[in-house]
Write a protein that holds these residues in place. Structure first.
Motif, PDB file in Angstrom:
ATOM      1  N   HIS A  44       0.841  -1.207   0.000  1.00  0.00           N
ATOM      2  CA  HIS A  44       0.000   0.000   0.000  1.00  0.00           C
ATOM      3  C   HIS A  44       0.876   1.257   0.000  1.00  0.00           C
ATOM      4  O   HIS A  44       1.894   1.288   0.688  1.00  0.00           O
ATOM      5  N   GLU A  73      -3.652  -3.315  -2.357  1.00  0.00           N
ATOM      6  CA  GLU A  73      -3.782  -2.017  -2.954  1.00  0.00           C
ATOM      7  C   GLU A  73      -2.417  -1.427  -3.236  1.00  0.00           C
ATOM      8  O   GLU A  73      -1.541  -1.473  -2.393  1.00  0.00           O
ATOM      9  N   HIS A 109      -5.176   2.509  -5.159  1.00  0.00           N
ATOM     10  CA  HIS A 109      -5.519   3.497  -4.134  1.00  0.00           C
ATOM     11  C   HIS A 109      -4.875   4.809  -4.548  1.00  0.00           C
ATOM     12  O   HIS A 109      -3.673   4.864  -4.781  1.00  0.00           O
ATOM     13  N   HIS A 134     -10.017   2.143  -6.788  1.00  0.00           N
ATOM     14  CA  HIS A 134     -10.898   1.875  -5.662  1.00  0.00           C
ATOM     15  C   HIS A 134     -11.281   3.168  -4.935  1.00  0.00           C
ATOM     16  O   HIS A 134     -10.526   4.137  -4.933  1.00  0.00           O
ATOM     17  N   ASP A 183     -14.709  -0.766   1.407  1.00  0.00           N
ATOM     18  CA  ASP A 183     -13.546  -0.181   2.073  1.00  0.00           C
ATOM     19  C   ASP A 183     -13.657  -0.359   3.590  1.00  0.00           C
ATOM     20  O   ASP A 183     -13.069   0.413   4.350  1.00  0.00           O
TER      21      ASP A 183
HETATM   22 ZN   LIG Z   1      -7.462   2.474  -0.228  1.00  0.00          ZN
END
Ligand SMILES: [Zn+2]
Length: 234
Positions: A44, A73, A109, A134, A183
């Motif tokens: 992420h 993500e 993301h 997303h 989410d």
């Molecule tokens: Zn996210």
């Protein structure tokens, strides 16, 4: 929570990877619910720090070891911290390349970095990369650019918020470009805004989308589920 979600016809759960501090918990959840909970793999952007190459090496090992439905993500987050902006971009591009290599989609993301994200994705989209932006919260123009790359928009609880503006954007986007998401535990839809989110609340997002599009909730469910199946190759 999973039982409640299944009661409300949410039957599959795509789990976003974050970093080495959560990979194991995520993979254990997947193991506990085979065929229901599906772990993605990735680093992420909020977890891209000085040690990011070490984190990426772990992601690379996992991707080589077994099948994952997506790399995610991944992306860019300039909202919390821009200290590692260059490293975020590096990690993002490396992971998009891996997704191409393994022929799986990406779940992206992006926060306070929409233009940079779209520019970065374009190069890989040309090579066939597919995926989801997303929690999409951009403009109509952003949505057009994303759709032109063959990507989908992930729509969640924000759609139910007054004055989010996303309802106006979504009004002009064909539902064939949308998938629903929670989410969870974040971004609970109204009437649970501010509380802990969970997958069963997806119905509130579906209801809102049905109202905006003036179609039935069943149609929303059918199309967005088919989109998800197309993306993840289920
Ligand atoms: Zn996210």
């Amino acid at each position: 929570m999973i039982a409640r979600a299944e009661t409300d016809q949410v039957t599959k759960f795509y789990l976003p990877a974050i970093d080495s501090s959560t990979h194991n918990a995520m993979l254990m959840l997947e193991e506990k619910y085979p065929g229901k909970c599906m772990a993605m793999m990735g680093l992420h952007p909020c977890s891209v720090k000085a040690d990011y190459l070490k984190e990426l090496a772990l992601v690379e090992t996992w991707l080589a070891k077994r099948q994952f439905p997506a790399v995610g993500e991944i992306g860019l987050d300039y909202y919390w911290d821009k200290t590692f902006a260059a490293e975020q971009m590096d990690a993002f591009k490396i992971q998009m390349q891996w997704a191409l290599q393994y022929k799986i989609p990406v779940v992206i993301h992006t926060r306070n970095a929409m233009a940079e994200t779209i520019t970065a994705v374009k190069e890989y989209a040309h090579k066939g990369l597919k995926g989801i932006f997303h929690c999409f919260s951009g403009t109509g123009k952003d949505a057009e650019a994303i759709i032109a790359m063959g990507f989908y928009l992930g729509i969640g609880g924000v759609l139910t918020y007054k004055n989010s503006g996303i309802d106006k954007v979504v009004e002009n986007i064909g539902i064939e470009h949308l998938v629903l998401e929670t989410d969870a535990p974040y971004l609970s839809p109204v009437p649970f805004r501010g509380k802990r989110n969970e997958s069963s609340y997806l119905k509130y997002v579906a209801d809102k989308l049905a109202a905006i599009k003036n179609i039935s909730v069943d149609d929303v469910a059918a199309v967005t589920t088919a989109n998800a199946e197309k993306i993840f190759g289920m």
